[in-house]
Design a protein around this motif. Structure first.
Motif, mmCIF file in Angstrom:
data_model
loop_
_atom_site.group_PDB
_atom_site.id
_atom_site.type_symbol
_atom_site.label_atom_id
_atom_site.label_comp_id
_atom_site.label_asym_id
_atom_site.label_seq_id
_atom_site.Cartn_x
_atom_site.Cartn_y
_atom_site.Cartn_z
ATOM 1 N N ASN A 126 -7.564 11.632 4.819
ATOM 2 C CA ASN A 126 -8.225 12.900 5.176
ATOM 3 C C ASN A 126 -7.980 13.980 4.131
ATOM 4 O O ASN A 126 -8.875 14.756 3.802
ATOM 5 C CB ASN A 126 -7.754 13.384 6.551
ATOM 6 C CG ASN A 126 -8.325 12.553 7.679
ATOM 7 O OD1 ASN A 126 -9.269 11.796 7.468
ATOM 8 N ND2 ASN A 126 -7.766 12.677 8.861
ATOM 9 N N HIS A 127 -6.747 14.046 3.602
ATOM 10 C CA HIS A 127 -6.415 15.019 2.548
ATOM 11 C C HIS A 127 -7.261 14.780 1.298
ATOM 12 O O HIS A 127 -7.798 15.717 0.708
ATOM 13 C CB HIS A 127 -4.923 14.916 2.171
ATOM 14 C CG HIS A 127 -4.047 15.822 2.983
ATOM 15 N ND1 HIS A 127 -3.408 15.401 4.104
ATOM 16 C CD2 HIS A 127 -3.712 17.137 2.809
ATOM 17 C CE1 HIS A 127 -2.706 16.410 4.609
ATOM 18 N NE2 HIS A 127 -2.872 17.464 3.843
ATOM 19 N N ARG A 182 -5.343 19.751 14.879
ATOM 20 C CA ARG A 182 -4.390 19.312 13.853
ATOM 21 C C ARG A 182 -3.532 18.156 14.364
ATOM 22 O O ARG A 182 -3.291 17.181 13.657
ATOM 23 C CB ARG A 182 -3.507 20.511 13.486
ATOM 24 C CG ARG A 182 -2.708 20.320 12.212
ATOM 25 C CD ARG A 182 -1.843 21.525 11.946
ATOM 26 N NE ARG A 182 -2.613 22.683 11.538
ATOM 27 C CZ ARG A 182 -2.087 23.901 11.367
ATOM 28 N NH1 ARG A 182 -0.800 24.093 11.597
ATOM 29 N NH2 ARG A 182 -2.836 24.907 10.985
ATOM 30 N N MET A 199 -3.867 10.426 7.515
ATOM 31 C CA MET A 199 -3.656 11.791 7.010
ATOM 32 C C MET A 199 -3.871 11.845 5.491
ATOM 33 O O MET A 199 -4.521 12.754 4.972
ATOM 34 C CB MET A 199 -2.255 12.266 7.360
ATOM 35 C CG MET A 199 -1.969 13.713 7.005
ATOM 36 S SD MET A 199 -0.216 14.062 7.067
ATOM 37 C CE MET A 199 0.422 13.099 5.724
ATOM 38 N N ALA A 239 -6.421 17.728 7.935
ATOM 39 C CA ALA A 239 -5.597 17.987 6.750
ATOM 40 C C ALA A 239 -5.180 19.447 6.683
ATOM 41 O O ALA A 239 -6.002 20.344 6.757
ATOM 42 C CB ALA A 239 -6.394 17.627 5.500
ATOM 43 N N GLY A 247 1.289 8.021 8.038
ATOM 44 C CA GLY A 247 0.402 9.015 7.412
ATOM 45 C C GLY A 247 -0.738 8.423 6.608
ATOM 46 O O GLY A 247 -1.245 9.060 5.689
ATOM 47 N N GLN A 288 3.240 22.353 10.393
ATOM 48 C CA GLN A 288 2.351 21.872 11.446
ATOM 49 C C GLN A 288 2.106 22.918 12.541
ATOM 50 O O GLN A 288 1.050 22.948 13.147
ATOM 51 C CB GLN A 288 2.924 20.594 12.085
ATOM 52 C CG GLN A 288 2.952 19.406 11.170
ATOM 53 C CD GLN A 288 1.562 18.952 10.743
ATOM 54 O OE1 GLN A 288 0.707 18.647 11.549
ATOM 55 N NE2 GLN A 288 1.324 18.934 9.440
ATOM 56 N N HIS A 314 -5.517 14.511 13.123
ATOM 57 C CA HIS A 314 -4.930 14.420 11.768
ATOM 58 C C HIS A 314 -5.688 15.302 10.774
ATOM 59 O O HIS A 314 -5.951 14.880 9.646
ATOM 60 C CB HIS A 314 -4.930 12.973 11.249
ATOM 61 C CG HIS A 314 -4.355 11.998 12.217
ATOM 62 N ND1 HIS A 314 -3.010 11.917 12.471
ATOM 63 C CD2 HIS A 314 -4.942 11.074 13.029
ATOM 64 C CE1 HIS A 314 -2.790 10.982 13.373
ATOM 65 N NE2 HIS A 314 -3.943 10.460 13.733
#
Length: 436
Positions: free
Chosen positions: A78-79, A27, A75, A33, A72, A233, A31
């Motif tokens: 990736n999400h 994580r 990130m 998700a 981000g 996180q 990065h």
């Protein structure tokens, strides 16, 4: 019997700890998700809609995600990709090509990487192509099947997009944007960059083929959201293999987020840097202390990690210097105080050091001038001292103007932690300048 039980429980505990390390390290480093993105819901919906139009309806698009480092961008992407992969049609058809401006330094290398990631090495074989455009068109043609809507959509992700701009004639960008504008294979080009002026760097022919979709990211969350991010996180997912351990871990994370000292430390980090990379680094340092015998992160782990993270690298270098080199730094400090930051040369530092030696001759060995010069050159190599002008052949080394790259606080802090520092040297560092 009790020994066997304790052995079994410790091995089960060890398994849990290794799982925790694996999940959280992935994580923090990659990065991965987790949960929902925070503070970027609008950008998330925009990008998701854009990629859905490519992957589901076969449209071609291009967009740039712009934001400072650590805001981000990866990130967010990736999400979005994680959500897209939950659609069966997308999972089976979408082809991703990841390029990085730091790795693919020219178009030839980039084309090889595109071929490799699309698994088309056998198709290309020993074919010779006249131009870059011809080669790229052949690759995309090899992926086509039937009409436009049933062809495999290709997603090109260009990290460090601004570095691709410096390739010769911007050929790669021109051809990718050209394909995304024309009615060929459905292609979407997503660029990630931290440069706000990126459009100014594009050639006219490249700019005209770009859709001008720009998604801006700024770290706009407040401290309450920052604490929420901290909890999210560090928390373990619901599907963790040992539910009771996950419950215990998540309760501990909740207690940490409510701890006043931890909140103060996070507040300092928040004011120092709002980017999530610095938070990930802090959590990574704290996570490295987790073992079978120390299974939960404590407030002291976080404070220790914070000290390591905020550690002054220059002050650390000072800890490894000899007493003579420390004396030269103190002499430079005094010269800075007297001449209010004006540059100095070796001769001035040596004279200052000699004054100290005459006053305290009983406690220190009187070094020869060449030895002192050698120590001064070592400080120059360590970049604790910097020449103001480029040294010329004629100029004598003793008279080159220099500047000290340490401030008074750094010197005093380093002296406090310096092992076995002579008392007279410490007193000299803190002394007033009345004896000059």
């Amino acid at each position: 019997m009790s020994k066997r039980k304790s052995k079994e429980s410790s091995s089960a505990n060890g398994e849990c700890i290794s799982q925790v390390q694996r999940i959280l390290r992935e994580r923090f480093c990659h990065h991965h998700a987790t949960g929902k993105p925070f503070g970027i819901e609008h950008q998330y919906r925009h990008l998701l809609e854009l990629l859905k139009r490519t992957t589901v309806h076969g449209e071609s698009n291009s967009a740039l995600i712009i934001g400072p480092r650590g805001s981000g961008k990866t990130m967010l992407l990736n999400h979005v990709l994680k959500e897209l992969m939950e659609i069966k049609q997308v999972r089976e058809n979408l082809l991703e090509v990841h390029l990085n401006g730091l790795l693919q330094t020219n178009d030839k290398v980039a084309l090889k990487e595109i071929t490799r990631q699309l698994h088309l090495e056998n198709v290309v074989g020993d074919k010779v192509f006249g131009s870059f455009a011809e080669n790229l068109a052949f690759l995309l043609e090899a992926l086509r099947k039937g009409d436009r809507t049933s062809s495999c959509p290709v997603l090109f992700i260009l990290d460090e997009f601004d570095l691709f701009v410096h390739h010769k004639n911007q050929t790669l960008l021109y051809n990718l944007f050209d394909v995304s504008q024309s009615a060929q294979t459905p292609v979407t080009v997503i660029g990630l960059t931290c440069r706000q002026d990126i459009l100014e760097l594009l050639e006219k022919r490249v700019k005209s083929r770009f859709s001008h979709r720009q998604i801006y990211l700024m770290n706009s969350f407040d401290f309450k959201q920052y604490i929420k991010i901290f909890k999210e996180q560090l928390s373990l997912p619901a599907e963790f293999l040992d539910e009771s351990f996950a419950q215990k871990w998540n309760n501990n994370v909740q207690h940490l987020s409510e701890d006043k000292t931890v909140q103060d430390m996070l507040q300092n980090l928040f004011h120092y840097s709002k980017d999530l990379r610095s938070l990930h680094l802090l959590l990574m340092l704290a996570l490295s202390n987790v073992t079978v015998h120390h299974p939960l992160i404590t407030a002291s782990d976080l404070h220790e990690a914070s000290k390591q993270y905020r550690m002054d690298s220059k002050a650390n270098i000072v800890h490894g210097l000899s007493v003579l080199e420390i004396c030269l730094i103190i002499a430079m400090k005094h010269l800075n105080d007297v001449y209010e930051g004006e540059p100095f040369n070796f001769q001035m530092v040596y004279n200052e050091f000699q004054k100290f030696m005459q006053r305290k001759a009983h406690c220190m060995y009187n070094f020869e001038k060449p030895v002192v010069m050698k120590a001064f050159e070592h400080l120059l190599q360590l970049e604790l001292v910097k020449p103001i002008e480029r040294p010329s052949v004629r100029a004598q080394r003793e008279y080159l103007l220099m500047k000290l790259l340490l401030d008074n606080n750094q010197i005093m802090d380093a002296l406090q932690a310096y092992p076995n520092c002579p008392t007279d040297v410490k007193q000299w560092a803190t002394s007033s300048l009345s004896w000059l």
